[in-house]
Every structure is written in structure tokens, then in C-alpha cells.
Design an enzyme around this catalytic site. Structure first.
Site, short mmCIF file in Angstrom:
data_model
loop_
_atom_site.label_atom_id
_atom_site.label_comp_id
_atom_site.label_asym_id
_atom_site.label_seq_id
_atom_site.Cartn_x
_atom_site.Cartn_y
_atom_site.Cartn_z
CG HIS A 181 53.39 -75.69 63.63
ND1 HIS A 181 52.11 -75.98 64.05
CD2 HIS A 181 53.31 -74.47 63.05
CE1 HIS A 181 51.31 -74.97 63.77
NE2 HIS A 181 52.01 -74.04 63.15
CD GLU A 227 50.92 -67.04 59.39
OE1 GLU A 227 50.01 -67.74 58.91
OE2 GLU A 227 51.62 -67.42 60.34
#
Length: 591
Positions: A482, A390
Site C-alpha cells: 500500500h 476493489e
């Protein structure tokens, strides 16, 4: 007593692996801010090159970001404009010396196709392009909201930017026209501008209950039609280590008799004045910084749903987050001299206990911060490489700002997957030193937080998850980001660790046809130095797989020399995922 206290954990020594070797000077220069006069000078230098580039006088630049560069340089990011409007996905990476003189410019080519300049392949089709909208920003926002779930509430007020939207299509290059689709290599095709649309980029950041709904939507400024939309929730659904590392040292602050999960040793400014962990307490907002009567935090166990988020069991998720934050910050600082997410040491924070049993973690561009859930299918998502992942989104947002859609979106996700693994290995090796260790990560994302020990992603062989491809194909840009990240993840593993000749194994690539059939890796440290340099000083927001290969080769050549083993390894690693041609490796005598 000092205003901040660091406690050392009894089990820390058990976590340390082999010591790091060789010392390398940090790559990045100390952060500085250019004066308004210096920025103006840079814009004048860039504008002076318009004619040579075949651009008309309506083309200009708008500086959007600045961050440290390599070897004492500074890097400016400049959006391309035409008649004052930004051209989406068209920008320049400008490297400056200490006197703010332009050393180099790496530019997207999308701007070439508009205006009256000699470089414009669309010619008269765009010479009369109107920049006068037929609808206003309010109507554009209404059109974007109409296609989103009813009943959602705004996290921040929606924004609409009038811009020029290039409608892109894939076109085969000369010589590749007769190839079958399945035989295409990434360098056999190129993105070309088909036409331009005057449009609004509408940014909506909303929540429905506890579920974040973040989107960027392109709305026609002519008739309000939605031209494109993509999710801006930059997430990872797993990765691991932290609740999973035993007792760890934390840097905390003592204030008015209370300890805070506020790290005064890393970062400055930002929302809390230092790196912090906050308690969302099952809500959707970040909440307040964690406090405790003692400087001993957590119980090392998975959070029990329904229990207190402030007691020892609830504190464990915060310990996980702080440990990941500290190690990610230290890895980038110690090796590259890169400070925090933006390279300028601006503090960020992580909110723990978001929602109830929330099976995700995400980076938010509204606060430049991160949110982590407690998990239901997973255990706590504050694992160290989740946090690294992140925070990696934050680094990318501050530098290349890769558009979170198509191939650039896959590269954005891959950049975060890569740093997650890098930080995991760095932390396991003690979290110190100026090089990245060769061991310490498993090249699997999500194993440790998965309750059934099944990884979410395999970097060595992405297709093992059932959704991610192992190599580039023309369909890659249509996948969720993803999954389209998979080939680049595999490229990075091959670059760092090499491949194997056994065609039946996970470490083999059929695209490696030169000698030796099993390519030789250059090591984790060199591989990540090349990747970080390319992402922070060369990639533009619209970089795709083919462009990433070209920029990675340039980065390798700058660091290790033209035709170096490292540069050749980059070519082979990309060839292994069907991006560019394979080449022979030099023998030891050749190099």
C-alpha cells in the site's frame, strides 16, 4: 410489469457534470473462447520457438487464462514450466489474431536460468536440478499453518502446488556499479535469479473471528522451511463517494413480489446470475442478496451500529456498493468494451456489513468478489472509488495477475488506486460516454469516508501520508504494497495532468531535468488508455517498476505512434519518479 425496474432519483441531475466529448471506439474485442484445438495449436507455436530462445526441451507452457485483447485480438496468459512444474513468477503474455496465430509474446526472463539451454546463465548449476520433493503437500500445508495464528478457521480448504521457486536478488547493471545508493535509478538495477528451490506454494484463506487472514506461503519441498510469505488480502482502507452522492438510480430485479439488489443489465453467470449486493449481516460470509418490499432503498445516512441491516438505514451501505459496482462496470464497458472483472462478463458481487464496525474493504480471490465494512474510524467503506479499487483488483487478477508482494505488489495496488480515481471522475460526469473526463476526481484516496477529512493517500504527493515514497529507490520492494504503490500513483498523475516547476510545491519532481522542467500531461483519457493496455496486454505477473515503464512505452507507441507526444510523456512521467532517464518534450513545431 417488467422483471426488472430501474428507478431514477430526483437529485441525479445535480450530480451530472460537463458532458463528455469525442467518441472513441472500444479498445477490447468481444469475449470469445478458444477451442481446445486452437489452444493446442498455440502451444505448438510457442514450443517451436524454444531453440531460438536458448531453451531446452524440458521447457514448456501451461495456459492459465484468456481474455479479450486490443483491436480484435485475444490474449492468452501462459505459465512457464520446466519438467512439468510451473516456474513461479515466470510467464508469457501471448497476443493472438482472429485465426489464433501468435502475433507477439511478452515473457518473463526467470525461466532462462534453468535447464541445459544455451540461454541459461547458471549453466551446470541447474542442469541437474531435481523436481522430486522430499516432503508431501500435506506436510507443506502443516508447515505453512504452523506460522499462522492459532484458532483461525478455514474459509476454503488449504491448497499446495509443487513448483519451482526462483530466489531473486537485485543486481546493478553495467555502468551503475559506482553509483551511490541514493543516486540509483530503477533502470540501474535488475532482478536476477540467484538459485532455484523446489517448493510448494501453499494458499491459506482463513478467519480469526471476523478478521480475514489470507496468505500465500512458499514452503521448501526439501525440508519444510518457510522461504517466503505475503498477505493476499487485497485491501484498501478508504476512498470515497456514494453514500456521499445523494439519491442515485439503481438497476434492480422484481421477483415474486420482492425487489432484489440484483442487476440484470450487467454481467451474467457467477454466484447469483447477475451483479448483486448481499447482506453479510455482521458476519464473515457473504450472506444472501438484498431484498426489499419496495424499490426505494436506504436513507442516505451512515449506518448506526446495532441497528437493522435490512431496514432503510442498513440498506444505505448496499446502495453505496451497487452504485459503485454499476459505475465501474459501465466505465470499463463504455470506454474499452471490457466486460466485468474478467473481460468475459462473468458476474461478481459485493457483500455489505461485513463484521462489526469493520474499517476496511477487500477483494477476495476465493470468490472473485468484494467485502465492505461499515467503519468505525471511517464511515461506510462502500464509497465509489473503494468499489472501483476493489474491482480493479479483480481486473488485475484476471489479466496480469501481478504478484502481491514487492514492486509487483505495489503496482497491483497502484492499478486499483488508479481505477478508483478514474471511476470516481466517470461517475461524477454522469457515468456515460466513451472517454474518461478530465475532471471529477480529487486525486486523494479516503477523504470522503474519513471522519476527520484527512486522506489516506495522496496521488499527487504520496509522501504526505508519512509512509509512501514519492519516487523509486532500491528499498521500495521491502515496503508494504500500500506504500510501494505511491511512486506509480504519482507517475500516473503526472502523465495525466503534468507537473509544475515550483520546487516548493507538491506538483514538482526534482528528477525532471530536461525541457521544459514542468512536464506536460496528456490528459486522463489517454493516460488511462495506455495504463489499461499495458496492464491487460503486456505486464507479466513479475513486472516491476522498470518493466512497467518499458511496457507502458510500448503501449503508448501502439496507441499513438513511436516518438509520439504520448510516448514521450510516459518516459517523462516515469523519469519523474526516478524510473528511467528524462527526455526533452518536442515543441509544437516538432510534432
Amino acid at each position: 410489469m417488467s422483471p426488472h425496474t430501474t428507478f431514477q432519483a430526483a437529485l441525479l441531475a445535480a450530480l451530472l457534470l460537463a458532458p463528455l466529448v469525442t467518441q472513441a471506439a472500444p479498445m477490447m474485442s468481444p469475449p470469445t473462447t478458444l477451442s481446445a484445438k486452437a489452444k493446442s495449436s498455440v502451444l505448438v507455436q510457442l514450443a517451436a520457438q524454444r531453440l531460438a530462445k536458448g531453451l531446452d526441451a524440458d521447457h514448456d507452457y501451461r495456459i492459465t487464462a484468456q481474455h479479450p485483447g486490443a483491436d480484435g485480438t485475444q490474449v492468452l496468459r501462459a505459465a512457464h514450466t520446466w519438467k512439468g512444474l510451473r516456474i513461479f513468477g515466470s510467464d508469457s503474455v501471448v497476443v493472438l489474431d482472429a485465426q489464433a496465430e501468435v502475433l507477439s509474446e511478452t515473457a518473463s526472463e526467470r525461466r532462462q536460468s534453468i535447464g541445459k539451454g544455451s540461454a541459461n546463465p547458471l549453466g551446470a548449476l541447474t542442469a541437474s536440478f531435481s523436481v522430486q520433493p522430499q516432503i508431501n503437500a500435506k506436510a507443506a500445508i502443516a508447515a505453512a499453518l504452523a506460522a499462522l495464528p492459532a484458532g483461525a478457521t478455514h474459509v476454503i480448504k488449504p491448497r499446495a502446488e509443487l513448483l519451482i521457486w526462483p530466489v531473486m536478488r537485485m543486481q546493478r547493471v553495467v555502468g551503475a556499479g559506482a553509483k551511490a545508493e541514493e543516486e540509483l535509478n530503477a533502470v540501474d538495477v535488475q532482478d536476477v535469479v540467484e538459485r532455484f528451490e523446489l517448493a510448494y506454494l501453499v494458499r491459506t484463506r482463513m478467519r480469526q473471528g471476523e478478521q480475514p487472514i489470507y496468505h500465500d506461503t512458499i514452503v521448501s519441498a526439501r525440508d519444510g522451511a518457510v522461504l517466503d510469505r505475503w498477505s493476499m488480502l487485497q485491501t484498501v482502507i478508504g476512498v470515497g463517494k456514494s453514500q456521499y452522492n445523494g439519491e442515485v438510480p439503481l438497476s434492480t430485479t422484481l421477483r415474486d413480489g420482492q425487489y432484489l439488489l440484483l442487476d440484470p443489465e450487467r454481467g451474467k453467470g457467477g454466484a447469483h446470475g447477475a451483479m448483486a449486493i448481499t447482506n453479510a449481516n455482521h458476519g464473515s460470509s457473504a450472506g444472501k442478496v438484498y431484498t426489499n418490499a419496495t424499490n426505494i432503498w436506504g436513507d442516505g445516512r451512515q449506518y448506526i451500529e446495532g441497528g437493522s441491516t435490512t431496514g432503510p438505514n442498513g440498506q444505505t451501505a448496499a446502495v453505496n456498493a451497487m452504485w459503485g459496482l454499476m459505475n465501474t462496470y459501465d466505465a470499463l464497458k463504455n470506454v474499452f468494451g471490457w466486460l466485468s472483472l474478467d473481460g468475459r462478463d462473468t458476474s461478481t458481487y459485493i457483500a455489505a456489513h461485513v463484521g462489526r464496525g469493520y474499517d476496511n474493504a477487500y477483494y477476495s480471490d476465493t470468490c472473485r468478489c468484494m467485502f465492505i465494512g461499515d467503519g468505525t474510524y471511517f464511515t461506510s467503506l462502500g464509497a465509489i472509488d473503494v468499489i472501483g479499487h476493489e474491482m480493479g483488483h479483480g481486473v488485475t487478477a484476471a489479466t496480469s495477475d501481478l504478484v502481491y508482494s514487492g514492486e509487483s505488489g505495489g503496482l497491483n495496488e497502484s492499478a486499483s488506486d488508479i481505477i478508483g480515481e478514474i471511476v470516481e471522475g466517470y461517475a461524477r460526469a454522469g457515468g456515460k460516454g466513451e472517454t474518461f473526463p478530465e475532471e471529477g476526481n480529487d486525486w486523494q484516496l479516503g477523504t470522503e469516508i474519513s471522519r476527520n477529512a484527512t486522506p489516506l493517500r495522496w496521488m499527487i504527493r504520496p509522501s504526505k501520508d508519512g509512509n509512501s515514497p514519492d519516487a523509486w529507490s532500491s528499498s521500495l520492494r521491502r515496503l508494504d504494497v500500500h506504500y510501494s504503490s505511491g511512486p506509480n500513483n504519482r507517475m500516473f498523475y503526472f502523465l495525466a495532468k503534468g507537473s509544475r516547476a515550483d520546487a516548493a510545491g507538491d506538483y514538482h519532481s526534482k528528477y525532471l531535468v530536461k525541457q521544459p522542467r514542468a512536464m506536460t500531461g496528456i490528459g486522463v483519457d489517454k493516460a488511462y488508455r495506455i495504463w489499461f493496455r499495458a496492464n491487460t496486454t503486456k505486464f507479466t505477473s513479475s513486472t516491476n517498476y522498470a518493466d512497467a515503464r518499458a511496457k507502458m512505452i510500448l503501449a503508448a507507441e501502439e496507441l499513438y505512434g513511436k516518438d509520439s507526444r504520448e510516448s514521450i510523456a510516459v518516459q517523462r512521467a516515469y523519469a519523474a519518479i526516478n524510473v528511467g532517464a528524462d527526455v526533452d518534450e518536442p515543441t509544437r513545431e516538432d510534432n
